[in-house]
Enzyme design. Structure first.
Site, PDB file in Angstrom:
ATOM      1  N   LYS A 170      10.307   4.056 -46.045  1.00 21.97           N
ATOM      2  CA  LYS A 170      11.873   4.707 -44.924  1.00 21.97           C
ATOM      3  C   LYS A 170      13.076   3.286 -45.178  1.00 21.97           C
ATOM      4  CE  LYS A 170      13.124   4.005 -41.055  1.00 21.97           C
ATOM      5  NZ  LYS A 170      13.772   4.324 -41.066  1.00 21.97           N
ATOM      6  N   GLU A 245       7.528  -9.424 -41.478  1.00 19.10           N
ATOM      7  CA  GLU A 245       8.331  -9.958 -41.370  1.00 19.10           C
ATOM      8  C   GLU A 245       9.554  -9.981 -40.464  1.00 19.10           C
ATOM      9  OE1 GLU A 245       8.409 -11.923 -43.788  1.00 19.10           O
ATOM     10  OE2 GLU A 245       7.264 -11.959 -45.139  1.00 19.10           O
ATOM     11  N   CYS A 279      17.418 -12.833 -41.000  1.00 22.13           N
ATOM     12  CA  CYS A 279      16.743 -13.590 -40.182  1.00 22.13           C
ATOM     13  C   CYS A 279      16.202 -14.906 -40.402  1.00 22.13           C
ATOM     14  CB  CYS A 279      15.081 -12.936 -41.009  1.00 22.13           C
ATOM     15  SG  CYS A 279      15.256 -12.703 -42.652  1.00 22.13           S
ATOM     16  N   GLU A 379      17.241 -13.868 -30.887  1.00 18.63           N
ATOM     17  CA  GLU A 379      17.800 -14.249 -31.663  1.00 18.63           C
ATOM     18  C   GLU A 379      19.243 -13.228 -31.806  1.00 18.63           C
ATOM     19  OE1 GLU A 379      16.094 -11.869 -34.520  1.00 18.63           O
ATOM     20  OE2 GLU A 379      16.387 -13.218 -36.184  1.00 18.63           O
TER      21      GLU A 379
HETATM   22  P1  NAD Z   1      14.300  -2.649 -36.655  1.00 14.97           P
HETATM   23  O1  NAD Z   1      13.621  -3.430 -35.891  1.00 14.97           O
HETATM   24  O2  NAD Z   1      14.961  -1.811 -35.748  1.00 14.97           O
HETATM   25  O3  NAD Z   1      14.838  -1.841 -37.572  1.00 14.97           O
HETATM   26  C1  NAD Z   1      13.757  -2.123 -38.700  1.00 14.97           C
HETATM   27  C2  NAD Z   1      13.730  -0.608 -39.504  1.00 14.97           C
HETATM   28  O4  NAD Z   1      12.445  -0.447 -38.417  1.00 14.97           O
HETATM   29  C3  NAD Z   1      14.233   0.201 -39.651  1.00 14.97           C
HETATM   30  O5  NAD Z   1      13.921   1.138 -40.735  1.00 14.97           O
HETATM   31  C4  NAD Z   1      13.911   1.508 -38.608  1.00 14.97           C
HETATM   32  O6  NAD Z   1      14.438   2.510 -38.670  1.00 14.97           O
HETATM   33  C5  NAD Z   1      12.671   1.536 -37.985  1.00 14.97           C
HETATM   34  N1  NAD Z   1      12.247   1.473 -36.945  1.00 14.97           N
HETATM   35  C6  NAD Z   1      12.881   1.799 -35.491  1.00 14.97           C
HETATM   36  N2  NAD Z   1      11.521   2.024 -35.149  1.00 14.97           N
HETATM   37  C7  NAD Z   1      10.696   2.343 -35.116  1.00 14.97           C
HETATM   38  C8  NAD Z   1       9.438   2.522 -34.907  1.00 14.97           C
HETATM   39  N3  NAD Z   1       9.402   2.826 -34.006  1.00 14.97           N
HETATM   40  N4  NAD Z   1       8.213   2.411 -35.663  1.00 14.97           N
HETATM   41  C9  NAD Z   1       8.348   2.538 -36.993  1.00 14.97           C
HETATM   42  N5  NAD Z   1       9.931   2.324 -37.292  1.00 14.97           N
HETATM   43  C10 NAD Z   1      10.489   1.891 -37.035  1.00 14.97           C
HETATM   44  O7  NAD Z   1      15.439  -3.396 -37.095  1.00 14.97           O
HETATM   45  P2  NAD Z   1      16.574  -4.292 -37.498  1.00 14.97           P
HETATM   46  O8  NAD Z   1      18.084  -3.914 -36.458  1.00 14.97           O
HETATM   47  O9  NAD Z   1      17.255  -2.759 -37.923  1.00 14.97           O
HETATM   48  O10 NAD Z   1      17.010  -4.803 -38.589  1.00 14.97           O
HETATM   49  C11 NAD Z   1      16.943  -6.376 -37.642  1.00 14.97           C
HETATM   50  C12 NAD Z   1      15.443  -7.606 -36.910  1.00 14.97           C
HETATM   51  O11 NAD Z   1      15.058  -7.147 -38.428  1.00 14.97           O
HETATM   52  C13 NAD Z   1      16.244  -8.769 -36.855  1.00 14.97           C
HETATM   53  O12 NAD Z   1      15.602  -8.926 -35.834  1.00 14.97           O
HETATM   54  C14 NAD Z   1      15.829  -9.927 -37.566  1.00 14.97           C
HETATM   55  O13 NAD Z   1      15.447 -10.808 -38.087  1.00 14.97           O
HETATM   56  C15 NAD Z   1      14.504  -9.104 -38.735  1.00 14.97           C
HETATM   57  N6  NAD Z   1      14.388  -9.493 -39.641  1.00 14.97           N
HETATM   58  C16 NAD Z   1      13.234 -10.076 -40.375  1.00 14.97           C
HETATM   59  C17 NAD Z   1      13.377 -10.084 -41.668  1.00 14.97           C
HETATM   60  C18 NAD Z   1      12.475 -10.764 -42.755  1.00 14.97           C
HETATM   61  O14 NAD Z   1      12.333 -11.442 -43.459  1.00 14.97           O
HETATM   62  N7  NAD Z   1      11.779 -12.207 -41.241  1.00 14.97           N
HETATM   63  C19 NAD Z   1      14.357  -9.996 -42.870  1.00 14.97           C
HETATM   64  C20 NAD Z   1      15.646  -8.616 -42.586  1.00 14.97           C
HETATM   65  C21 NAD Z   1      15.451  -8.956 -40.530  1.00 14.97           C
END
Ligand code: NAD
Length: 475
Positions: A170, A245, A279, A379
């Site tokens: 997803k 992650e 990130c 962040e």
């Molecule tokens: P997010 O957590 O909002 O969404 C990530 C994914 O999770 C999306 O596909 C979203 O649709 C899904 N999601 C949302 N709610 C959910 C739920 N209740 N259950 C299951 N899935 C759900 O994050 P984002 O806004 O897409 O990305 C930004 C964040 O990601 C930042 O905090 C960033 O630091 C982090 N990030 C971390 C890494 C790493 O490798 N550590 C890499 C990239 C981004």
């Protein structure tokens, strides 16, 4: 118009049970340019059943078979370069040069690294009369964010395929088209039906049913801490393995003996690249008090020179941020930085001049930041540099580690002993000395609240493996 309102399940594009769609917005124009399915729990159920029905067969394929499969994927991925670059420039708003040189390349590097890791990864080991076998964990749910559409998806898919695990992916609903192209690539090279399933949709509609499904044995998630924590809670109900992650607030320690020009350049790029939506962004710039004024002058000069604008223009270095929510979040943090007493050196609130349409933000620098301030602890996920000063190396290390996160950390300077001392003392999973490039066969992941587990290369494959001990195998 980019349009794919079907899901890829069991080797076919099928209608979503929801009959609903989501518009995909180009952040540079604020206009919809595409449409995807808004999947639901029934779509997830179908995808999981497909993955479950072939998991034993895929798990038992030979390493050679999976290596060849990954090699075919590499070739077809290369054939689709133009489409991937175009999709990411539109959906993420990354400058076209970065879509090509960073995003496209990173995705490719993970398929290659997993393929090559299969040359040395040991799936079976004899220990006396016993045997230790590593085999695929089974159906895996992969949930990815929007900030690196090919990187985040490819690194998980490559690890799972190399291990022999079947998957339900997803991707983020903000940037789904890179993943849709990946589905087309897998279809073209003959990834067996059921091994790869793509369910598009939002977090509640698709992500949540993935983390609740009992046939899913592990969830590999990249995204925010908030979502990661919800997934872990759901996974705890049936003790699914989780690989997380999450976010970061990574320090960049500049040493007093650093070449100031090069260090300033490195520090600026660690903040503005991908519009700061990284990130591992080095968003806390930790500088010796003794060189503070010269350093600030240098970073101001370099950051002011960053060309912000239309991502389709090859001379542009920074595009917009992903959406209005992200734009507003960055504005809020800038406001808090000012309120808490940091000195605004460059940028600030509002859009850059002549960029009223699109979610563009100003590259921003704060000095006189105390590490306890909100802008040093939270962040921001935008191009905002917080400059913090130190008086000696031990203080620099203490500031660097004084955070709930532990994803990345950087150090720049001349004296190798000091560089190594600082690098070794960092409490983080991914560390760079003097911008030394990291290759895709190195483990990637975080300490503390930055996550659980390691991805990339052989470490990424291990995430999708179970370990079996058979005692008395040889008697
Ligand atoms: P997010 O957590 O909002 O969404 C990530 C994914 O999770 C999306 O596909 C979203 O649709 C899904 N999601 C949302 N709610 C959910 C739920 N209740 N259950 C299951 N899935 C759900 O994050 P984002 O806004 O897409 O990305 C930004 C964040 O990601 C930042 O905090 C960033 O630091 C982090 N990030 C971390 C890494 C790493 O490798 N550590 C890499 C990239 C981004």
């Amino acid at each position: 118009m980019f349009e794919q309102t079907k899901q890829y399940i069991n080797g076919q594009w099928v209608e979503s049970h929801s009959n609903e769609t989501i518009d995909v917005i180009n952040p540079a124009t604020e206009q919809a340019f595409g449409k995807i399915a808004k999947g639901n729990a029934q779509d997830v159920e179908d995808a999981v059943n497909a993955a479950d029905s072939v998991y034993l067969e895929f798990r038992n394929t030979t390493v050679e078979y999976r290596k060849n499969l990954l090699n075919d994927i590499v070739k077809e991925y290369e054939n689709r370069k133009e489409d991937l670059v175009k999709a990411m420039t539109l959906e993420l708003g990354t400058p076209v040069t970065a879509s090509e040189n960073v995003h496209y390349e990173m995705g490719l590097s993970h398929f290659k690294a997993a393929r090559d890791a299969l040359d040395h990864l040991n799936f079976r080991e004899r220990r006396g009369n016993n045997v230790v076998i590593k085999e695929a964990i089974g159906v895996s749910g992969l949930i990815t964010p929007w900030n690196f559409p090919t990187n985040q998806t490819a690194l998980k898919l490559a690890g799972a395929f190399a291990a022999g695990s079947t998957v339900v992916l997803k991707p983020s609903e903000e940037t789904p088209f890179a993943a849709i192209i990946l589905a087309e690539i897998f279809d073209k090279v003959g990834v067996p039906a059921g091994v790869f399933n793509l369910v598009n949709g939002d977090g509640m509609g698709v992500g949540n049913p993935i983390s609740e499904n009992e046939k899913i044995r592990m969830v590999s998630f990249t995204g925010s801490g908030n979502t990661g924590s919800k997934i872990m809670e759901k996974a705890s109900k049936d003790f699914k393995k989780v690989s997380l992650e999450l976010g970061g607030k990574s320090p960049y320690v500049i040493l007093a003996d650093a070449d100031l020009d090069k260090a300033a350049d490195a520090a600026v790029h660690k903040v503005v690249d991908n519009s700061g939506q990284v990130c591992i962004a080095g968003s806390r710039t930790i500088v010796p008090e003794s060189i503070k004024d010269d350093f600030i002058a240098k970073v101001k000069e370099k950051m002011a020179a960053i060309r912000v604008g239309d991502p389709q223009d090859a001379s542009i270095e920074m595009g917009p941020v992903i959406n209005e929510k992200q734009y507003n979040q960055i504005q809020k943090f800038i406001e808090i930085g000012i309120e808490e007493g940091a000195t605004l050196e460059l940028g600030g609130l509002g859009k850059p001049e002549a960029l009223e349409t699109g979610y563009f933000v100003q590259p921003t620098i704060f000095s006189n930041v105390d590490n306890s301030m909100t802008i040093a602890q939270e962040e921001i996920f935008g191009p905002v540099m917080s400059i913090i000063t130190y008086n000696d190396i031990d203080e620099a290390i203490k500031i660097a580690n004084d955070t709930k996160y532990g994803l990345a950390a950087y150090v720049y300077g001349s004296d190798m002993d000091t560089l190594q001392k600082v690098a070794t003392a960092f409490e983080a999973g991914v560390i760079e000395i003097n911008e030394y490039p990291r290759s895709a066969d190195m483990p990637f992941g975080g300490y503390k609240q930055s996550g659980i587990g390691r991805e990339w290369g052989d470490y990424g494959i291990e995430e999708f493996l179970e370990v079996k001990t058979i005692s008395g195998f040889f008697q």
